[in-house]
Scaffold this motif. Sequence first.
Motif, PDB file in Angstrom:
ATOM      1  N   ILE A  29       1.028  -1.234   0.458  1.00  0.00           N
ATOM      2  CA  ILE A  29       0.128   0.016  -0.157  1.00  0.00           C
ATOM      3  C   ILE A  29       0.977   1.171   0.318  1.00  0.00           C
ATOM      4  O   ILE A  29       2.077   1.551   0.658  1.00  0.00           O
ATOM      5  CB  ILE A  29      -0.579   0.313   1.811  1.00  0.00           C
ATOM      6  N   PHE A  30       0.367   1.912  -0.955  1.00  0.00           N
ATOM      7  CA  PHE A  30       1.888   3.421  -0.925  1.00  0.00           C
ATOM      8  C   PHE A  30       1.181   4.615  -0.805  1.00  0.00           C
ATOM      9  O   PHE A  30      -0.212   4.415  -0.596  1.00  0.00           O
ATOM     10  CB  PHE A  30       2.274   3.532  -2.788  1.00  0.00           C
ATOM     11  N   PHE A  31       1.747   5.497  -0.391  1.00  0.00           N
ATOM     12  CA  PHE A  31       1.145   6.701   0.234  1.00  0.00           C
ATOM     13  C   PHE A  31       2.589   7.186  -0.208  1.00  0.00           C
ATOM     14  O   PHE A  31       3.483   7.384   1.275  1.00  0.00           O
ATOM     15  CB  PHE A  31       0.775   6.368   2.045  1.00  0.00           C
ATOM     16  N   ASN A  32       2.386   8.668  -0.786  1.00  0.00           N
ATOM     17  CA  ASN A  32       3.262   9.811  -0.547  1.00  0.00           C
ATOM     18  C   ASN A  32       4.649   9.086  -1.111  1.00  0.00           C
ATOM     19  O   ASN A  32       6.052   9.344  -0.577  1.00  0.00           O
ATOM     20  CB  ASN A  32       3.730  10.653   0.724  1.00  0.00           C
ATOM     21  N   ASN A  33       4.193   8.140  -2.068  1.00  0.00           N
ATOM     22  CA  ASN A  33       5.506   7.327  -2.657  1.00  0.00           C
ATOM     23  C   ASN A  33       6.071   6.726  -1.944  1.00  0.00           C
ATOM     24  O   ASN A  33       7.421   5.943  -2.519  1.00  0.00           O
ATOM     25  CB  ASN A  33       6.358   8.372  -3.205  1.00  0.00           C
ATOM     26  N   GLU A  34       5.972   6.091  -0.430  1.00  0.00           N
ATOM     27  CA  GLU A  34       6.134   6.019   0.063  1.00  0.00           C
ATOM     28  C   GLU A  34       5.819   4.248   0.815  1.00  0.00           C
ATOM     29  O   GLU A  34       4.191   4.241   0.806  1.00  0.00           O
ATOM     30  CB  GLU A  34       7.077   6.273   1.508  1.00  0.00           C
ATOM     31  N   VAL A  35       6.034   3.099   1.080  1.00  0.00           N
ATOM     32  CA  VAL A  35       5.216   1.839   1.349  1.00  0.00           C
ATOM     33  C   VAL A  35       4.893   1.773   2.737  1.00  0.00           C
ATOM     34  O   VAL A  35       5.150   2.218   3.626  1.00  0.00           O
ATOM     35  CB  VAL A  35       5.775   0.726   1.317  1.00  0.00           C
ATOM     36  N   ALA A  36       3.096   2.255   2.751  1.00  0.00           N
ATOM     37  CA  ALA A  36       3.495   2.541   4.093  1.00  0.00           C
ATOM     38  C   ALA A  36       1.689   1.163   4.902  1.00  0.00           C
ATOM     39  O   ALA A  36       2.028   1.400   6.300  1.00  0.00           O
ATOM     40  CB  ALA A  36       1.310   3.460   4.379  1.00  0.00           C
ATOM     41  N   SER A  41      -5.615  -1.632  -2.762  1.00  0.00           N
ATOM     42  CA  SER A  41      -4.832  -0.272  -2.073  1.00  0.00           C
ATOM     43  C   SER A  41      -4.922   0.810  -2.683  1.00  0.00           C
ATOM     44  O   SER A  41      -4.240   1.486  -1.673  1.00  0.00           O
ATOM     45  CB  SER A  41      -3.217  -1.617  -2.559  1.00  0.00           C
ATOM     46  N   GLY A  42      -5.429   0.199  -3.722  1.00  0.00           N
ATOM     47  CA  GLY A  42      -4.652   2.522  -4.285  1.00  0.00           C
ATOM     48  C   GLY A  42      -6.532   2.612  -3.896  1.00  0.00           C
ATOM     49  O   GLY A  42      -6.289   4.019  -3.039  1.00  0.00           O
ATOM     50  N   PHE A  43      -7.294   2.256  -3.158  1.00  0.00           N
ATOM     51  CA  PHE A  43      -8.292   2.647  -2.772  1.00  0.00           C
ATOM     52  C   PHE A  43      -8.443   2.865  -0.836  1.00  0.00           C
ATOM     53  O   PHE A  43      -8.207   3.906  -0.812  1.00  0.00           O
ATOM     54  CB  PHE A  43     -10.131   2.186  -2.552  1.00  0.00           C
ATOM     55  N   ILE A  44      -7.320   2.475  -0.302  1.00  0.00           N
ATOM     56  CA  ILE A  44      -6.871   2.663   0.786  1.00  0.00           C
ATOM     57  C   ILE A  44      -5.530   3.787   0.701  1.00  0.00           C
ATOM     58  O   ILE A  44      -6.202   4.603   1.516  1.00  0.00           O
ATOM     59  CB  ILE A  44      -5.845   1.846   1.225  1.00  0.00           C
ATOM     60  N   SER A  45      -4.923   4.161  -0.248  1.00  0.00           N
ATOM     61  CA  SER A  45      -3.802   5.332  -0.416  1.00  0.00           C
ATOM     62  C   SER A  45      -5.126   6.668  -1.002  1.00  0.00           C
ATOM     63  O   SER A  45      -5.134   7.361  -0.050  1.00  0.00           O
ATOM     64  CB  SER A  45      -3.187   4.955  -1.432  1.00  0.00           C
ATOM     65  N   SER A  46      -6.170   6.150  -1.113  1.00  0.00           N
ATOM     66  CA  SER A  46      -7.385   7.404  -1.641  1.00  0.00           C
ATOM     67  C   SER A  46      -8.376   8.137  -0.272  1.00  0.00           C
ATOM     68  O   SER A  46      -7.634   8.873  -0.141  1.00  0.00           O
ATOM     69  CB  SER A  46      -8.115   7.248  -2.521  1.00  0.00           C
ATOM     70  N   GLN A  47      -7.625   7.244   0.246  1.00  0.00           N
ATOM     71  CA  GLN A  47      -8.902   7.491   1.563  1.00  0.00           C
ATOM     72  C   GLN A  47      -7.629   7.658   2.846  1.00  0.00           C
ATOM     73  O   GLN A  47      -8.056   9.026   3.643  1.00  0.00           O
ATOM     74  CB  GLN A  47      -9.091   5.894   2.336  1.00  0.00           C
ATOM     75  N   ALA A  48      -6.219   7.399   2.635  1.00  0.00           N
ATOM     76  CA  ALA A  48      -5.287   7.269   3.563  1.00  0.00           C
ATOM     77  C   ALA A  48      -4.680   9.281   3.143  1.00  0.00           C
ATOM     78  O   ALA A  48      -4.608  10.710   3.743  1.00  0.00           O
ATOM     79  CB  ALA A  48      -4.669   7.408   3.172  1.00  0.00           C
ATOM     80  N   TYR A  49      -5.232  10.146   1.978  1.00  0.00           N
ATOM     81  CA  TYR A  49      -5.075  11.166   0.993  1.00  0.00           C
ATOM     82  C   TYR A  49      -6.203  12.045   1.586  1.00  0.00           C
ATOM     83  O   TYR A  49      -6.170  13.428   2.659  1.00  0.00           O
ATOM     84  CB  TYR A  49      -4.714  11.616  -0.246  1.00  0.00           C
ATOM     85  N   LEU A  50      -7.397  11.598   1.647  1.00  0.00           N
ATOM     86  CA  LEU A  50      -9.105  12.369   2.321  1.00  0.00           C
ATOM     87  C   LEU A  50      -8.291  12.310   3.253  1.00  0.00           C
ATOM     88  O   LEU A  50      -9.063  13.901   3.554  1.00  0.00           O
ATOM     89  CB  LEU A  50      -9.342  11.053   1.416  1.00  0.00           C
ATOM     90  N   PHE A  51      -8.054  11.482   3.534  1.00  0.00           N
ATOM     91  CA  PHE A  51      -7.610  11.559   5.786  1.00  0.00           C
ATOM     92  C   PHE A  51      -7.886  12.977   6.034  1.00  0.00           C
ATOM     93  O   PHE A  51      -6.771  13.747   6.856  1.00  0.00           O
ATOM     94  CB  PHE A  51      -7.707   9.950   5.677  1.00  0.00           C
ATOM     95  N   LEU A  52      -5.660  12.487   5.175  1.00  0.00           N
ATOM     96  CA  LEU A  52      -5.207  14.282   5.627  1.00  0.00           C
ATOM     97  C   LEU A  52      -5.422  15.559   5.186  1.00  0.00           C
ATOM     98  O   LEU A  52      -4.667  15.620   5.888  1.00  0.00           O
ATOM     99  CB  LEU A  52      -3.186  13.176   4.917  1.00  0.00           C
ATOM    100  N   GLU A  53      -5.900  14.954   3.738  1.00  0.00           N
ATOM    101  CA  GLU A  53      -6.425  16.418   3.414  1.00  0.00           C
ATOM    102  C   GLU A  53      -7.595  16.815   4.567  1.00  0.00           C
ATOM    103  O   GLU A  53      -7.446  18.638   4.937  1.00  0.00           O
ATOM    104  CB  GLU A  53      -7.344  16.374   2.134  1.00  0.00           C
ATOM    105  N   ASN A  54      -8.973  16.255   4.763  1.00  0.00           N
ATOM    106  CA  ASN A  54      -9.302  16.828   6.271  1.00  0.00           C
ATOM    107  C   ASN A  54      -8.682  17.181   7.830  1.00  0.00           C
ATOM    108  O   ASN A  54      -9.470  18.220   8.301  1.00  0.00           O
ATOM    109  CB  ASN A  54     -10.541  15.271   6.449  1.00  0.00           C
TER     110      ASN A  54
END
Length: 574
Positions: free
Chosen positions: A98-105, A136-149
């Motif tokens: 699972i990737f987040f900000n180009n790193e493995v999260a 995995s992409g959905f989880i990354s998107s949720q992570a980005y959304l969470f971070l934005e929020n």
Amino acid sequence: MENILINLRKDIQKFAETISQIIQMDVEIMDKNFIRVGGTGRLKNKVGQSMTEESHIYKKVLETGKEYVILNPKEDIHCSRCPSIQNCKEKLEVSTPIFFNNEVAGVIGLICFNNQQKLNFIDKQEKYLNFLKQISGFISSQAYLFLENSYAESKKEFLKVILNKIEEGILIYDNNHLLTHMNEVSIKLFNTKILQENLFIQPLNDNFLGKNAYSIIYNDKKLDVFGEIFTFSPFEKVLIFKEKKAIHNSILHVTNSTTGTLVKDFIFYSDSMKKLFERINKISKNPSTVLITGESGTGKEIIARTIHMNSNRVNQPFIAINCGAIPEALLESEFFGYVKGSFTGADPRGKIGKFELANGGTLFLDEIGDMPLYMQIKLLRVLQERKIIRIGSNQLIDVDVRIIAATNQNLEHLVEMGEFRKDLYYRLNVVPIEVPPLRKRTGDIFIFAEHFAEKYATLFKKNFANISSEVLSIFEKYNWPGNVRELENTIEYMINLMGDNGILSYNHLPQKLLTTNSAKIPQERTLKSMEIEMISNLLIKYGDSTESKKQIAKILGIGIATLYRKIEQYNLKH
């Protein structure tokens, strides 16, 4: 990088259950700190536990960012160094990063414990692996959304902190005029924390200091304010404002004192001033216009302040304006104010005039005899209509102001000469008060002299003892053309020259008092006899109690310690 998956536990558990239902295998999801944040089947009860001892392949995924498919766990080369290889019951294992900000999260793990599940996966391997990548992409998107929020919420909280430190009121509202935020100043003004109610903002035809005037209604409360409206976002606007009353009060704080600090200088002993004070007490409570006449330096402004401090307007402004000290071209703007852009050289933000500043209180017009005729007409109209119009505006503004005027000129003579309007004179001369010159109330000279001596001795950090009888005799004989103001200046001069013994003596007198013919020293009356007579009479009148002595000291304009010393010195104990 923030360990963000732990904050998405509920969403991740739903993703794990979705994967398990579709692929028919047990699923676990691990974050980068080896914490199981989601799981199904026999792994569900292990959610929240550390996987440090059982995550051999997951470690490789975290290190390399690659996907691993282990078809034969005990035989695969990647499992050769797994500490649990001998006890491994897995038939198949799939590990997807699972990737987040180009790193493995984190890692999505599929685990098969029987051959039927294994055969099912192998049959649809490509389809299932693509599906895992999508999850995995959905989880990354949720992570980005969470971070934005989270960032948005942090900014919102930070914005609240900033807005609550601003002294002005702030209201943020949407395109439907529903209030979405108000700072603490607004909460206090409107007495509510309730949001999402309708906010009514009515622009008014007025401005001040570059701010427009608005009438605001919220929570059934109406405020008149000066402020500005800004676009906060495509969906919201912000009104930054200050209550009109607060602006007026802040200007008053800078330009005038509304307290009775000067009233303490209204001291007297003479019969003529006693009668004057009795008259002031009678007329203070009424709103009638007062005209104070008297020579320059007799204390006309102190009389005006005393009237104000004894009136029902005591908690409202006292504004003083010297009609003779303001250039004729500026008089109208000083009295009535102006809106921005009214004339060349005007303050671009506009200005509030003295009538508005004094609204609800008292306006003291000193040197009224020096007011030009054109302004007399405008003043008369205001006194009749109780309304003003700022220069450059056409809006009438109601004013409730008590007028106290003062002059050292003979207004009746000016009326006869055509230099003062008769109708204005009669409008001002409703309650006339004439302040006698100091030479006609010699009984006040001693207490004034003592009062000013103590005042300036304290200011100059000197010790004052008394005034010699020789000096007091000269004071009584002198004509005092400058009245109380001249006496005060004389005492200040003498305190500057006073020696360490604290006695104001003949040598400290200014040359003017020494050379005047009226300064011949009468020997028939001494300072001691006058002090004894004055203090004794007051003790008889007010009594010998501590409170009475405080009152006597106040009347004499001296400190209580000085009074006790003189009572002891002259053996005046009753």
